[in-house]
Design an enzyme around this catalytic site. Structure first.
Site, short mmCIF file in Angstrom:
data_model
loop_
_atom_site.label_atom_id
_atom_site.label_comp_id
_atom_site.label_asym_id
_atom_site.label_seq_id
_atom_site.Cartn_x
_atom_site.Cartn_y
_atom_site.Cartn_z
N HIS A 1 68.21 68.74 46.83
CA HIS A 1 68.47 68.47 45.41
C HIS A 1 67.41 69.07 44.48
CE1 HIS A 1 65.32 65.55 46.16
NE2 HIS A 1 65.26 65.30 44.84
N CYS B 1 19.41 78.32 -3.63
CA CYS B 1 20.27 78.15 -4.79
C CYS B 1 21.01 76.84 -4.63
CB CYS B 1 21.22 79.33 -4.95
SG CYS B 1 22.29 79.63 -3.54
#
Length: 618
Positions: free
Chosen positions: A525, A27
């Protein structure tokens, strides 16, 4: 340039070869393959190919959504299939024999026959319909004389497309039924011949032939070809091969024509009138609701292929009223809404390949070809599917309220706008402008609904993802700071990882989750952790605080130690550190993002306390 030869070879591989193919048609966008044994088809592999936008089975028919280039794929596929059909030894008929012995869904058979009959004829109808629209514009606005040669030729093109429709459908129906398509066309030509079409007082062997007009009709020739197929197969079994070439077509046409003219043709014509009357009745009693329903459900019809079954309804309306005010106006709303939904996904989607697919299919959708949008986008996005149905339904209701009419059989969309101009020469009347408004309502409505639903889906997915994610909690109390604002490029540019930072108001760092300590520092730290889910975190207290060499800081845990959420990891003297001239902004980042642990959600609070939610990672 796309390599369609490679695509056909790919399809052949995953449908178990051409021997598993009974027939093939196409189609506007779909390659339709009748499969002998569907169980041998690997549909997941077919869907995975980039050039195949979607793949679905309807009974034994495999539908592959290719897009506007499907005729090219069909041509190559047909050539390869013909090679297989020329060698009967390569044909696999075992499943075909089984199918003949089993019961089938009659609804699917009818839809498949209607689709296979009408779809091949659509290019003729589209061309004729658009020529009619162009001619209408040329006469109304261009001043083209109706007695000019140009007008005569273009008008002939338009008229031939519809007047000789029984010939085209006769050939198409015959081919679908597996008999000689030329014989089907021959029957159609007989019906529209001037000596039969609409002629009164005809008789055949003393039997009266009802006066029936066959030009532009569809059902009479289809009924005639169905009967012809029965006669063809019956005669074929009993005629010797030596005389079959000339005896068979003679007997088939001599039996088929009178039965068609006396019985089947008039029945088909009357059936067409009943269909048109039924649609008119529905339209009169349901009115705008019926068109709105058509606008809303068209995506579902296209998905199942049942939209093809509406062609007889459209042609019945056209034959009786010269326009359609039900199916095509509803599909105008639906088609443009479907395209707009795909374009909305194009805006929302982040993936480049998916964006490209949504853009291209969205454009073809609003133009009137919707299969790429439906099978490539809508079927994968619930928001787009619902948005298209909502936009199409609303626009369909509007089209029904204003009694919108389409005057030619063309796939409704922006490209078909000229077909909404009346053919009586009245020009751009309200019907034309209503078609524009229908498109605008469909596009705006669908785009808006899809966008809203898509964004809601994104938010819902984020919540679900967050609920299933690894939550990182604040290791200290203070003000939340975006990582980009940290005055250290190593963190602000996310060179080490992603996360957030906290400007502390307390002097304690706690474990943000159950984890193992994987790193400590002599300068106290910073500290590294690996959570029980494998997420590696770095907590770095302050900016450049390594230069303090551990002063005013103390590590409370050891490497390799397993800690619980809330366990104290570090202690520091915030007042002393700030007096020394250091900022205490503390980044909390995920460092192993390469392992897939990405930060995707974070707190909306400006301040957090130790143990509060900070962000999520997967």
């Amino acid at each position: 340039m796309q390599n369609y030869d490679e695509l056909v070879r790919y399809i052949e591989k995953y449908i178990d070869g051409f021997a598993n193919v009974k027939s093939v048609t196409h189609c506007a966008t779909r390659l339709r393959i009748q499969i002998n044994n569907p169980s041998k088809v690997n549909i997941d592999k077919l869907k995975a190919h980039q050039l195949i936008l979607g793949a679905v089975f309807r009974g034994n028919e495999l539908q592959l959504v290719i897009g506007p280039d499907v005729p090219k794929v069909y041509a190559i596929f047909s050539q390869e299939l013909d090679k297989t059909e020329s060698d009967p030894s390569k044909r696999d008929t075992s499943e075909e024999i089984k199918a003949k012995k089993s019961l089938k869904d009659y609804g699917e058979i009818i839809v498949d026959f209607i689709s296979g009959t009408f779809v091949p004829v659509l290019p003729i109808l589209v061309a004729a319909g658009l020529v009619s629209a162009v001619l209408n514009i040329a006469v109304t606005f261009g001043g083209l004389p109706t007695k000019s040669g140009t007008y005569t030729i273009l008008n002939a093109v338009n008229n031939a497309g519809f007047y000789f429709l029984p010939i085209f459908l006769g050939g198409s129906a015959a081919r679908k039924l597996g008999i000689d398509s030329m014989m089907g066309m021959f029957l159609g030509a007989i019906l529209v011949s001037k000596s039969i079409d609409g002629i009164a007082n005809l008789s055949f062997l003393g039997m009266s032939v009802p006066q029936t007009t066959y030009n532009t009709t569809t059902i009479p020739v289809i009924l005639g070809v169905l009967f012809m197929a029965l006669i063809d197969k019956g005669v074929d079994k009993h005629i010797p091969k030596e005389v079959k070439f000339f005896v068979k077509p003679l007997l088939v046409i001599l039996i088929t024509v009178p039965i068609t003219l006396i019985f089947l043709g008039p029945i088909g014509s009357e059936l067409g009138n009943w269909i048109a009357a039924g649609l008119s009745f529905m339209y009169e009693h349901l009115g705008w609701i019926s068109v709105g329903i058509m606008g809303a459900v068209t995506p579902l019809l296209v998905m199942t292929g049942t939209n093809q079954a509406l062609f007889p309804l459209v042609f019945a309306m056209m034959a009786k009223f010269n326009y359609d005010s039900f199916v095509l106006p509803g599909m105008l709303a639906a088609n443009t809404a479907i395209g707009a939904a795909a374009l909305a996904i194009f805006i929302q989607e982040k993936d480049a390949n998916k964006k490209a697919l949504a853009l291209s299919s969205g454009i073809t959708g609003v133009m009137g070809i919707t299969e790429p949008s439906i099978f490539g986008v809508l079927i994968n996005y619930r928001s787009a599917f619902l948005g298209a149905m909502a936009g199409g339904g609303i626009a369909g209701v509007f089209a029904g309220l204003v009694q919108l009419k389409q005057y030619a059989v063309v796939s409704p969309g922006i490209a078909a706008i000229p077909t909404f101009i009346p053919t009586d020469g009245s020009g751009l009347n309200s019907n034309f402008w209503f078609s524009i408004l229908t498109i605008l309502i469909a596009v705006i409505g669908s785009f808006t609904f899809t966008t809203v639903l898509a964004r809601r889906k994104v938010r819902k997915d984020k919540v679900a993802k967050a609920n299933a994610s690894m939550k990182i909690f604040a290791p200290l109390s203070g003000k939340v700071i975006p990582l980009q604002s940290v005055k250290d490029e190593m963190f602000s540019q996310k060179m080490m990882g992603d996360g957030l930072a906290v400007e502390p108001i307390t002097d304690t760092v706690c474990a943000p989750s159950d984890a193992v300590i994987i790193m400590t520092t002599k300068t106290n730290h910073a500290i590294g952790l690996r959570t029980d889910n494998g997420v590696e975190l770095l907590i770095h207290v302050g900016i450049d605080t390594v230069q303090l060499n551990g002063q005013n800081m103390q590590t409370m845990v050891k490497e390799g130690e397993h800690v619980k959420k809330g366990t104290v990891l570090l202690k520091f003297d915030s007042e002393a550190i700030r007096k020394a001239g250091y900022e205490l902004t503390t980044p909390v980042i995920v460092t192993n993002m390469n392992d897939g642990h990405n930060v995707f959600s974070q707190t909306v609070q400006d301040e957090v306390s130790c143990g509060d939610y900070l962000y999520s990672t997967n």
